[in-house]
Motif scaffolding. Structure first.
Motif, PDB file in Angstrom:
ATOM      1  N   UNK A   1      -7.960  38.718  58.040  1.00  0.00           N
ATOM      2  CA  UNK A   1      -7.174  39.800  57.430  1.00  0.00           C
ATOM      3  C   UNK A   1      -7.357  39.866  55.915  1.00  0.00           C
ATOM      4  N   UNK A   2      -7.855  38.795  55.345  1.00  0.00           N
ATOM      5  CA  UNK A   2      -8.029  38.760  53.889  1.00  0.00           C
ATOM      6  C   UNK A   2      -8.987  39.848  53.413  1.00  0.00           C
ATOM      7  N   UNK A   3      -9.902  40.280  54.282  1.00  0.00           N
ATOM      8  CA  UNK A   3     -10.874  41.282  53.837  1.00  0.00           C
ATOM      9  C   UNK A   3     -10.200  42.635  53.561  1.00  0.00           C
ATOM     10  N   UNK A   4      -9.469  43.216  54.549  1.00  0.00           N
ATOM     11  CA  UNK A   4      -8.743  44.448  54.222  1.00  0.00           C
ATOM     12  C   UNK A   4      -7.643  44.241  53.176  1.00  0.00           C
ATOM     13  N   UNK A   5      -7.002  43.063  53.221  1.00  0.00           N
ATOM     14  CA  UNK A   5      -5.960  42.759  52.241  1.00  0.00           C
ATOM     15  C   UNK A   5      -6.549  42.725  50.817  1.00  0.00           C
ATOM     16  N   UNK A   6      -7.655  42.039  50.682  1.00  0.00           N
ATOM     17  CA  UNK A   6      -8.319  41.930  49.380  1.00  0.00           C
ATOM     18  C   UNK A   6      -8.820  43.282  48.886  1.00  0.00           C
TER      19      UNK A   6
ATOM     20  N   UNK B   1       1.337  30.512  51.171  1.00  0.00           N
ATOM     21  CA  UNK B   1       1.518  30.405  52.620  1.00  0.00           C
ATOM     22  C   UNK B   1       0.686  31.466  53.350  1.00  0.00           C
ATOM     23  N   UNK B   2       0.780  32.732  52.892  1.00  0.00           N
ATOM     24  CA  UNK B   2       0.148  33.769  53.709  1.00  0.00           C
ATOM     25  C   UNK B   2      -1.330  34.003  53.404  1.00  0.00           C
ATOM     26  N   UNK B   3      -1.795  33.637  52.206  1.00  0.00           N
ATOM     27  CA  UNK B   3      -3.229  33.820  51.929  1.00  0.00           C
ATOM     28  C   UNK B   3      -4.098  32.963  52.876  1.00  0.00           C
ATOM     29  N   UNK B   4      -3.773  31.673  53.051  1.00  0.00           N
ATOM     30  CA  UNK B   4      -4.584  30.879  53.998  1.00  0.00           C
ATOM     31  C   UNK B   4      -4.577  31.449  55.412  1.00  0.00           C
ATOM     32  N   UNK B   5      -3.439  31.997  55.861  1.00  0.00           N
ATOM     33  CA  UNK B   5      -3.375  32.594  57.195  1.00  0.00           C
ATOM     34  C   UNK B   5      -4.221  33.863  57.247  1.00  0.00           C
ATOM     35  N   UNK B   6      -4.140  34.641  56.184  1.00  0.00           N
ATOM     36  CA  UNK B   6      -4.965  35.855  56.112  1.00  0.00           C
ATOM     37  C   UNK B   6      -6.452  35.487  56.100  1.00  0.00           C
ATOM     38  N   UNK B   7      -6.775  34.366  55.489  1.00  0.00           N
ATOM     39  CA  UNK B   7      -8.179  33.934  55.453  1.00  0.00           C
ATOM     40  C   UNK B   7      -8.659  33.511  56.833  1.00  0.00           C
ATOM     41  N   UNK B   8      -7.802  32.719  57.540  1.00  0.00           N
ATOM     42  CA  UNK B   8      -8.168  32.260  58.882  1.00  0.00           C
ATOM     43  C   UNK B   8      -8.416  33.413  59.830  1.00  0.00           C
ATOM     44  N   UNK B   9      -7.565  34.446  59.713  1.00  0.00           N
ATOM     45  CA  UNK B   9      -7.602  35.515  60.697  1.00  0.00           C
ATOM     46  C   UNK B   9      -8.524  36.658  60.279  1.00  0.00           C
TER      47      UNK B   9
END
Ligand code: C2E
Ligand code: CA
Ligand code: CA
Ligand code: CA
Length: 271
Positions: free
Chosen positions: A83-88, A73-81
């Protein structure tokens, strides 16, 4: 939802869904700031004891309001926004620091989103995680899902080549479900393929033929082969018979927390 003539009509389900996504995005932002994120680890067990054990790092997020939120659920949202870059970056860092405490040969596998690659920061993030942790590059493996091969293949392979030049291993995740053709596979700098769980679920004759074909092809191309989502002894024995190099799944262990992972590894290497 589009009504007659393409006019937008109100859809309460979509409305609440979008509102929730909006909330989720804000909550995810906070989670990164307040570090309510954690990693669990799932063993990837070698068929031959001469090969190193691997552990796959999987993200977990427990939110005060939403409870335990699944990464699907949250990975796709992090990708859209974005946020996946700092998260990753955080995942790479934590995973490398964790692996440093494990027995020397053990490899840590980290899932990497195509958005991290396209943002242009993956290579620097990997380098920084290795430098700050002091982990040997050969003990890090990144997993990218096969669906990313729909992207610019030249750019993708140049990034993966650079990652591999660092001495880091590269795996294709969810193999068999995406878009990769044999031509792509031949050109990509990849060490390992992880056969998707959906091909292992079913054990009827057709699926077995399909599995046999994938394994034969991957072996012929010189890849290490991981079977994921292995839940039963029957599945495990079938896959060992096919000659896969690694088995991962609930049969051996669910994803477990840091303390349990260290204990699990120590127990294996004791035997
Ligand atoms: P994945 O990389 O394909 O990870 C495997 C998923 O299957 C994990 O779910 C794992 O808990 C689950 N699994 C493992 N063994 C079994 C089994 O025997 N049976 C069944 N039914 N399931 C099994 P999880 O942890 O919910 O992660 C879901 C997906 O979220 C992952 O799929 C990955 O695509 C993504 N993800 C998780 N952590 C990260 C991360 O740090 N970064 C990125 N970019 N994606 C992540
Ligand atoms: Ca994975
Ligand atoms: Ca997978
Ligand atoms: Ca998957």
């Amino acid at each position: 939802k589009l009504g007659v003539g393409g006019i937008k009509v109100f859809d309460p389900h979509l409305d609440s869904f979008l509102k929730e996504r909006h909330h989720l995005r804000q909550a995810l932002h906070k989670a990164i700031e307040h570090s309510s994120l954690s990693l669990v680890f799932q063993p990837v067990v070698p068929s031959l004891r001469s090969q190193p054990y691997k552990m796959e790092a999987l993200l977990r997020w427990r939110d005060d309001e939403f409870g335990q939120v699944s990464p699907t659920v949250f990975i796709p949202i992090a990708e859209e926004s974005g946020l996946i870059v700092p998260l990753g970056r955080w995942v790479l860092h934590s995973a490398c620091v964790t692996a440093l405490d494990w027995p020397n040969k053990c490899v840590i596998c980290v899932n990497v989103s195509i958005h991290q690659i396209l943002s242009g920061s993956l290579l620097a993030d990997i380098q920084s995680a290795l430098e700050h942790s002091g982990l040997a590059p050969s003990r890090l493996e990144i997993e990218i899902t096969e669906s990313v091969f729909a992207q610019d293949i030249d750019y993708l392979s140049s990034v993966l080549r650079a990652v591999r030049d660092l001495g880091v291993r590269v795996a294709i995740d969810d193999f068999g479900t995406g878009y990769s053709s044999l031509a792509y596979l031949r050109r990509l700098p990849v060490d390992t393929v992880k056969i998707d769980r959906s091909f292992i679920n079913e054990l009827d004759l057709e699926s077995q033929k399909f599995l046999f074909s994938i394994v034969t092809m991957a072996r012929g191309l010189g890849f290490y082969i991981v079977a994921e989502g292995v839940e039963t002894r029957q599945q495990k024995d079938l896959l060992l018979g096919l000659g896969v190099d690694y088995i991962q799944g609930y049969f051996f262990s669910k994803p477990i927390d840091l303390a349990a992972s260290s204990k699990w590894l120590a127990d294996q290497l004791d035997e």
